[in-house]
Scaffold this active site. Structure first.
Site, PDB file in Angstrom:
ATOM      1  N   LEU A  33       0.643  -1.104   0.148  1.00  0.00           N
ATOM      2  CA  LEU A  33      -0.172   0.030  -0.241  1.00  0.00           C
ATOM      3  C   LEU A  33       1.178   1.340  -0.236  1.00  0.00           C
ATOM      4  O   LEU A  33       2.037   1.110   0.690  1.00  0.00           O
ATOM      5  CB  LEU A  33      -0.751   0.156   0.974  1.00  0.00           C
ATOM      6  CG  LEU A  33      -2.108  -1.261   1.201  1.00  0.00           C
ATOM      7  CD1 LEU A  33      -3.011  -0.342   2.328  1.00  0.00           C
ATOM      8  CD2 LEU A  33      -2.195  -1.383  -0.399  1.00  0.00           C
ATOM      9  N   HIS A  37      -3.074   4.085  -2.889  1.00  0.00           N
ATOM     10  CA  HIS A  37      -4.214   3.408  -1.942  1.00  0.00           C
ATOM     11  C   HIS A  37      -4.942   4.245  -1.026  1.00  0.00           C
ATOM     12  O   HIS A  37      -6.157   3.744  -0.823  1.00  0.00           O
ATOM     13  CB  HIS A  37      -3.416   2.084  -1.537  1.00  0.00           C
ATOM     14  CG  HIS A  37      -3.026   0.962  -3.067  1.00  0.00           C
ATOM     15  ND1 HIS A  37      -1.792   0.763  -2.874  1.00  0.00           N
ATOM     16  CD2 HIS A  37      -4.039   0.330  -3.923  1.00  0.00           C
ATOM     17  CE1 HIS A  37      -1.443  -0.055  -3.514  1.00  0.00           C
ATOM     18  NE2 HIS A  37      -2.746   0.315  -3.755  1.00  0.00           N
ATOM     19  N   GLN A  61      -4.591 -12.797 -13.229  1.00  0.00           N
ATOM     20  CA  GLN A  61      -4.423 -11.463 -13.658  1.00  0.00           C
ATOM     21  C   GLN A  61      -3.058 -10.771 -14.480  1.00  0.00           C
ATOM     22  O   GLN A  61      -2.643  -9.893 -15.275  1.00  0.00           O
ATOM     23  CB  GLN A  61      -4.435 -10.023 -12.974  1.00  0.00           C
ATOM     24  CG  GLN A  61      -4.369  -9.532 -11.853  1.00  0.00           C
ATOM     25  CD  GLN A  61      -5.187  -8.228 -11.241  1.00  0.00           C
ATOM     26  OE1 GLN A  61      -5.761  -8.699 -10.611  1.00  0.00           O
ATOM     27  NE2 GLN A  61      -4.669  -6.899 -11.177  1.00  0.00           N
ATOM     28  N   GLY A 147      -9.131   3.948  -8.044  1.00  0.00           N
ATOM     29  CA  GLY A 147      -8.461   5.242  -8.954  1.00  0.00           C
ATOM     30  C   GLY A 147      -8.292   5.328 -10.453  1.00  0.00           C
ATOM     31  O   GLY A 147      -7.894   4.266 -11.063  1.00  0.00           O
ATOM     32  N   LYS A 149      -5.857   5.746 -11.964  1.00  0.00           N
ATOM     33  CA  LYS A 149      -4.317   5.470 -12.439  1.00  0.00           C
ATOM     34  C   LYS A 149      -4.404   4.613 -13.638  1.00  0.00           C
ATOM     35  O   LYS A 149      -3.497   4.703 -14.457  1.00  0.00           O
ATOM     36  CB  LYS A 149      -3.732   5.222 -11.229  1.00  0.00           C
ATOM     37  CG  LYS A 149      -2.148   4.326 -10.910  1.00  0.00           C
ATOM     38  CD  LYS A 149      -0.994   4.719 -11.772  1.00  0.00           C
ATOM     39  CE  LYS A 149      -0.330   4.088 -11.919  1.00  0.00           C
ATOM     40  NZ  LYS A 149       0.089   2.562 -12.087  1.00  0.00           N
ATOM     41  N   ASP A 150      -5.345   3.496 -12.967  1.00  0.00           N
ATOM     42  CA  ASP A 150      -5.579   2.235 -13.930  1.00  0.00           C
ATOM     43  C   ASP A 150      -7.085   2.980 -14.313  1.00  0.00           C
ATOM     44  O   ASP A 150      -7.703   1.680 -14.076  1.00  0.00           O
ATOM     45  CB  ASP A 150      -5.799   0.623 -13.002  1.00  0.00           C
ATOM     46  CG  ASP A 150      -4.747   0.767 -12.612  1.00  0.00           C
ATOM     47  OD1 ASP A 150      -3.419   0.085 -12.549  1.00  0.00           O
ATOM     48  OD2 ASP A 150      -4.648   1.255 -11.175  1.00  0.00           O
ATOM     49  N   VAL A 176      -3.126   9.442  -7.838  1.00  0.00           N
ATOM     50  CA  VAL A 176      -2.151  10.201  -6.461  1.00  0.00           C
ATOM     51  C   VAL A 176      -0.230  10.069  -6.811  1.00  0.00           C
ATOM     52  O   VAL A 176      -0.523   8.934  -7.750  1.00  0.00           O
ATOM     53  CB  VAL A 176      -2.616   9.834  -4.791  1.00  0.00           C
ATOM     54  CG1 VAL A 176      -1.475  10.084  -4.158  1.00  0.00           C
ATOM     55  CG2 VAL A 176      -3.655   9.813  -5.001  1.00  0.00           C
ATOM     56  N   SER A 186       3.072   0.774  -6.324  1.00  0.00           N
ATOM     57  CA  SER A 186       3.329  -0.617  -6.060  1.00  0.00           C
ATOM     58  C   SER A 186       4.552  -0.610  -6.531  1.00  0.00           C
ATOM     59  O   SER A 186       6.013  -1.042  -5.990  1.00  0.00           O
ATOM     60  CB  SER A 186       2.716  -1.281  -5.747  1.00  0.00           C
ATOM     61  OG  SER A 186       1.175  -1.817  -5.157  1.00  0.00           O
TER      62      SER A 186
HETATM   63  P1  AMP Z   1      -3.771  -1.904  -7.400  1.00  0.00           P
HETATM   64  O1  AMP Z   1      -3.018  -2.619  -5.957  1.00  0.00           O
HETATM   65  O2  AMP Z   1      -2.509  -1.453  -7.800  1.00  0.00           O
HETATM   66  O3  AMP Z   1      -4.333  -3.377  -7.481  1.00  0.00           O
HETATM   67  O4  AMP Z   1      -4.873  -0.939  -6.529  1.00  0.00           O
HETATM   68  C1  AMP Z   1      -5.475  -0.923  -5.861  1.00  0.00           C
HETATM   69  C2  AMP Z   1      -6.162  -0.027  -6.346  1.00  0.00           C
HETATM   70  O5  AMP Z   1      -5.311   1.269  -5.634  1.00  0.00           O
HETATM   71  C3  AMP Z   1      -6.476   0.689  -8.004  1.00  0.00           C
HETATM   72  O6  AMP Z   1      -7.698   0.334  -7.549  1.00  0.00           O
HETATM   73  C4  AMP Z   1      -6.487   1.182  -8.046  1.00  0.00           C
HETATM   74  O7  AMP Z   1      -7.053   1.677  -9.054  1.00  0.00           O
HETATM   75  C5  AMP Z   1      -5.530   2.053  -7.297  1.00  0.00           C
HETATM   76  N1  AMP Z   1      -4.419   2.311  -7.271  1.00  0.00           N
HETATM   77  C6  AMP Z   1      -3.161   2.474  -7.674  1.00  0.00           C
HETATM   78  N2  AMP Z   1      -2.124   3.512  -7.355  1.00  0.00           N
HETATM   79  C7  AMP Z   1      -3.438   4.115  -7.324  1.00  0.00           C
HETATM   80  C8  AMP Z   1      -2.616   6.068  -7.565  1.00  0.00           C
HETATM   81  N3  AMP Z   1      -1.537   6.021  -7.708  1.00  0.00           N
HETATM   82  N4  AMP Z   1      -3.726   7.500  -7.411  1.00  0.00           N
HETATM   83  C9  AMP Z   1      -4.546   6.513  -6.830  1.00  0.00           C
HETATM   84  N5  AMP Z   1      -5.434   5.067  -7.065  1.00  0.00           N
HETATM   85  C10 AMP Z   1      -4.628   4.430  -7.073  1.00  0.00           C
END
Ligand code: AMP
Length: 286
Positions: A33, A37, A61, A147, A149-150, A176, A186
């Site tokens: 995290l 996150h 995935q 997010g 971001k994705d 962010v 991450s």
């Molecule tokens: P992940 O752990 O990478 O699968 O991300 C989990 C959630 O966090 C997903 O909804 C991502 O889009 C969101 N997320 C990851 N990085 C960011 C970021 N920099 N800003 C906003 N949301 C993020």
């Protein structure tokens, strides 16, 4: 905060809380995290009485086993951070419990997954939608925060929810970024020091195009070239794609009325880390 590892136990807690009139917000993550996150967790806290953060590095995935193996795992720190932000549950299922012998169901969202990350990572989105639906059935959310971001993931999940009439409101949270503009990820912690310096150009290229769009440029080839020009000065990463797409994640030649997404994927040469980023042009997120 409680840590729960089985869907049955989580459902038991949540069904009781829901009977007592509580609303539930879900924040699905793969852990490691970071501030991105945690911003989602804070948003979830504003939106519902009970916040459930899932931490599950979802093998189906990943299309490269080395990416899955090297994916950072920091479970104990993650739990502390989630608790500090006010999460009520961390849901951390094991791979075997998510995908036991005989598991054979796939959720597939069609054409919206054919371009961008879907084209670059065959099977990726089937893995994402399958796990998210499975997480939803354990986390029983009224609302789930994802997010920008994705961005394609967010659009694909929104489509799955619409197509399957899932009773979950999907909330989009802005990306962010680090102080220098790099999108929090991450995978950033796997970068070498020189790569970390160079990857600042990933967002700089996108911001240059965004500025040009705001000054009136709407043509895809011009906007993409602006990004490519910035990336041409990068020594430590190569470009996988730079693409302008609409809400259905299909390529467009100009930014349509509804807005568009300008997305990039880059591969760092030394660490092999793959990073994605995007900016919305116009009213994409409403
Ligand atoms: P992940 O752990 O990478 O699968 O991300 C989990 C959630 O966090 C997903 O909804 C991502 O889009 C969101 N997320 C990851 N990085 C960011 C970021 N920099 N800003 C906003 N949301 C993020």
């Amino acid at each position: 905060m409680k840590t729960v590892t089985t869907p049955q136990e989580l459902q038991k807690h949540l069904i009781k809380l829901k009977r007592d009139g509580k609303s539930v917000a879900a924040v699905p993550t793969m852990g490691a995290l970071h501030e991105g996150h945690l911003a989602l967790v804070s948003k979830a806290k504003e939106l519902a009485d009970v916040v459930v953060v899932s931490i599950f590095v979802n093998p189906i995935q990943f299309n490269e086993s080395s990416d899955f193996d090297s994916y950072p795992r920091t479970f104990d720190v993650d739990c502390e951070l989630a608790q500090e932000k006010g999460a009520d549950f961390v849901y951390a299922p094991t791979v075997d419990s998510m995908y036991p012998q005989g598991f054979d169901t796939t959720v597939s969202c069609g054409g919206i997954t054919s371009e961008l990350e879907g084209a670059a990572r065959p099977g990726h989105f089937d893995g994402v939608t399958t796990v998210v639906l499975k997480l939803f059935s354990a986390m029983l959310p009224d609302v789930a925060v994802f997010g920008q971001k994705d961005a394609q993931q967010l659009l694909v999940i929104s489509k799955m929810v619409r197509d399957l009439n899932l009773p979950v409101a999907i909330v989009a949270h802005p990306t962010v970024r680090e102080e220098d503009g790099l999108a929090q990820s991450s995978r950033n912690r796997l970068l070498t020091a020189p790569e970390r310096e160079d990857v600042v150009k990933i967002s700089q290229g996108l911001f240059a195009a965004q500025k040009s769009y705001e000054a009136g440029e709407t043509k895809s080839d011009v906007l993409v070239t602006l990004v490519r020009d910035v990336y041409s000065t990068a020594q430590r990463f190569s470009v996988e794609y730079i693409a302008l797409t609409n809400r259905a994640c299909q390529p467009v030649t100009t930014v349509p009325q509804e807005g568009a997404l300008l997305s990039v994927a880059c591969r760092c040469r030394e660490s092999g880390v793959r990073l994605i980023d995007n900016v919305a042009l116009g009213a994409l997120w409403g």
